[in-house]
Design an enzyme around this catalytic site. Structure first.
Site, short mmCIF file in Angstrom:
data_model
loop_
_atom_site.label_atom_id
_atom_site.label_comp_id
_atom_site.label_asym_id
_atom_site.label_seq_id
_atom_site.Cartn_x
_atom_site.Cartn_y
_atom_site.Cartn_z
N ASP A 99 0.87 -1.16 0.00
CA ASP A 99 0.00 0.00 0.00
C ASP A 99 0.92 1.22 0.00
OD1 ASP A 99 -2.27 1.68 0.54
OD2 ASP A 99 -3.20 -0.04 1.53
N ASP A 201 -2.90 4.70 -2.50
CA ASP A 201 -3.96 5.29 -1.68
C ASP A 201 -4.48 6.58 -2.32
OD1 ASP A 201 -5.30 5.07 0.97
OD2 ASP A 201 -4.40 7.04 1.29
N GLU A 264 -6.47 3.52 -5.97
CA GLU A 264 -7.73 3.64 -5.23
C GLU A 264 -8.49 4.86 -5.75
OE1 GLU A 264 -9.61 4.11 -0.75
OE2 GLU A 264 -7.84 5.25 -1.31
N HIS A 325 -11.21 -2.44 3.73
CA HIS A 325 -11.14 -2.03 5.13
C HIS A 325 -11.87 -0.72 5.41
CE1 HIS A 325 -8.12 0.10 2.94
NE2 HIS A 325 -7.92 0.91 3.96
N ASP A 326 -12.48 -0.13 4.38
CA ASP A 326 -13.20 1.14 4.56
C ASP A 326 -14.71 0.99 4.38
OD1 ASP A 326 -10.82 2.63 4.84
OD2 ASP A 326 -10.58 2.74 2.66
#
Ligand code: NOJ
Length: 538
Positions: A99, A201, A264, A325-326
């Site tokens: 990431d 990200d 992302e 995870h969001d």
């Protein structure tokens, strides 16, 4: 045969490192824990592991606030642990994706410490500093994604700095060539250690409007939404210059051969697909989150898939995501029965699937008591926190489900004694077995991994409940029928008399159906999905 680059044929599995496996008894997962559990990934049949951030960080946003891009936070282990992880993953033919968090650093990063030291500091322009508005308030109306203004005033210099997320996460200035060069070196640092790619990200945030114009009001804002939605993010992100920045990163990756750049991006389909770049030289895989946002109805999902397929640029490789995870977990959103249908959808659509850890055991949301809340977003905007989707993986029926010897940082599900890898591994009816079979089917059938996609029209009365499509490659045709509803449906199979095909069941979400030959009608049970294989009838 079409191309078979690993990131096109493979499946990505996301690990949230805090929650995968704790080996040092602090209740938080770590890198040696991931290494110890690579066996599970290999057994399951995925091809790559994407690990959410483990860099040195004060953990204001659990690692998405990086204080040193080249160090492992002691909470997670050491660089040597990382080297061991990557060696072990590669030994098992698993790729490793990191990431990369380039939009913002931590306020504790030495770059920001310097930048804030004075207006004259050589690193001042590495971040986004602006004078106050004439009334002394923030320079414009941009809001933080985690609630409140996106500008924080620095008393010493009297200027404000911009942060799209927490005040502890100041945004870097990607218009500054020194920032780009420093970040490219960070990429090289990890590429030299052998990583196979990056998930970048909030990549659509990297460049902001040069004039810092106010964002316009969002006419569709509803009070239950996070405050950021009051305005349309027209000037604070998704600026045209960002594509060139992404191409620059991708060029660094290409110095090292076939590595993947995943971006992302939360944008509607027509904007999302521009992130492949005009000549496909930007993101290899702009993350497609549309399944997370589309109502769970057959016709809505069918329309989405058709829209996305049609919008892809020539040569742009698709991808699909069911959870991360969001965002809410799929099993919590659609229920246990439909979670199986969702697994079949994810693993039979065209393009690279990304699977979120725990979805393979149908992990749902764990309610978090107020005294155990961790996510800063929950504190700022109650109800929007992400703790319930980040709970520790459940491996066996021991006290903390094999995750840790001590109380984990977040609670586990109440049914952990049953809902765990050990208990589901040898159960032919479990969702874990279904995931494994789907992954193995995807490997064995090029029609699924690299083949084409086309929708299969159904009579209108069926199309609201059932999504039908085909995957094909060479002489193989597979037909997928997914029942999103809770009633039995009879699906006619002979839509092309000239073809005279007969069909058999390759895999069903309902155990025990594989191998069944179908007639001209397939009876689909409630909440059932099937993969059929065509046989030319002679
Ligand atoms: C997106 C990440 O997925 C999320 O977890 C994080 O809070 C924000 N970016 C800020 O880095």
């Amino acid at each position: 045969m079409p191309e078979t680059i690993w990131w096109k044929t493979g499946t990505v599995y996301q690990v949230y490192p805090r929650s995968f496996q704790d080996t040092n008894g602090d209740g938080v997962g770590d890198l040696p824990g991931i290494t110890a559990r690579l066996e599970h990934l290999a057994w399951l049949g995925v091809d790559a592991v994407w690990i959410s951030p483990f860099y040195r960080s004060p953990m204001a946003d659990f690692g998405y606030d990086v204080a040193d891009y080249r160090a492992v936070d002691p909470l997670f282990g050491t660089l040597e642990d990382f080297d061991a992880l990557i060696a072990e993953a590669h030994r098992r033919k698993l790729k490793v994706i990191l990431d990369f968090v380039p939009n913002h650093s931590s306020i504790a990063h030495p770059w920001f410490v310097e930048s804030r030291a004075s207006r004259e500091n050589p690193k001042r322009d590495w971040y986004l500093w602006r004078d106050p508005a004439p009334d002394g308030g923030p320079p414009n109306n941009w809001l933080s994604n985690f609630g409140g203004p996106a500008w924080t005033r620095d008393e010493a210099s009297g200027q404000y700095y911009y942060h799209a997320f927490l005040a502890e996460q100041p945004d870097l200035n990607w218009r500054n060539p020194e920032v780009r060069a420093a970040m490219h070196d960070v990429l090289r640092f990890w590429l030299e250690r052998g990583v196979d790619g990056f998930r970048v990200d909030v990549i659509w945030h990297l460049i902001k409007d040069e004039g810092f114009r106010d964002n316009p009001q969002n006419p569709d804002f509803a009070p239950h939404q996070p405050g950021i939605n009051r305005f349309s993010q027209v000037y604070s992100c998704d600026r045209p210059e960002v594509i060139e920045v992404i191409s620059g990163m991708r060029a660094v990756l290409r110095e090292f051969g076939e590595r993947v750049l995943i971006g992302e991006i939360y944008l509607p389909v027509e904007r999302l697909v521009t992130y492949y770049g005009p000549d496909l030289e930007a993101a290899d895989l702009p993350f497609n989150f549309q399944l997370l946002e589309t109502p769970w109805q057959a016709d809505a999902v069918a329309a989405l898939v058709a829209e996305y397929e049609a919008a892809l640029p020539e040569g742009g490789w698709p991808n699909w995501v069911l959870g991360n995870h969001d965002r809410p977990r799929i099993a919590a959103r659609v229920g246990d029965a439909q979670a199986r249908v969702a697994a079949m959808l994810l693993l039979t659509l065209r393009g690279t699937p990304t699977l979120y850890y725990g979805d393979e055991i149908g992990l749902g949301h764990v309610p978090i008591p107020p005294d155990r809340v961790q996510d800063p977003w929950e504190r700022n905007e109650p109800g929007h926190g992400r703790d319930p989707v980040r709970t520790p993986m459940q491996w066996d029926d021991s006290r903390h489900a094999g995750f840790s010897a001590v109380e984990p940082w977040l609670p586990q599900t109440e049914d952990a004694e049953r809902r765990n890898v050990d208990a589901m591994r040898d159960d032919s009816r479990s969702i874990l077995t279904l995931y494994r079979r789907l992954l193995s089917l995807r490997r064995d059938h090029p029609a699924l991994s690299v083949g084409g996609w086309r929708s299969v029209p159904l009579p209108p009365s069926l199309a609201t409940e059932v999504f039908a499509y085909e995957r094909f490659e060479g002489d193989e045709t597979l037909r997928i029928l997914l029942n999103f509803g809770s009633a039995e449906r009879s699906i006619p199979l002979e839509d092309d008399a000239a073809k005279q095909e007969t069909w058999s069941v390759l895999l069903s979400t309902r155990p025990g159906r594989a191998g069944e030959a179908t007639g001209n009608v397939l009876h689909l049970s409630p909440d059932e999905g099937v993969v059929l294989r065509a046989h030319p009838s002679s």
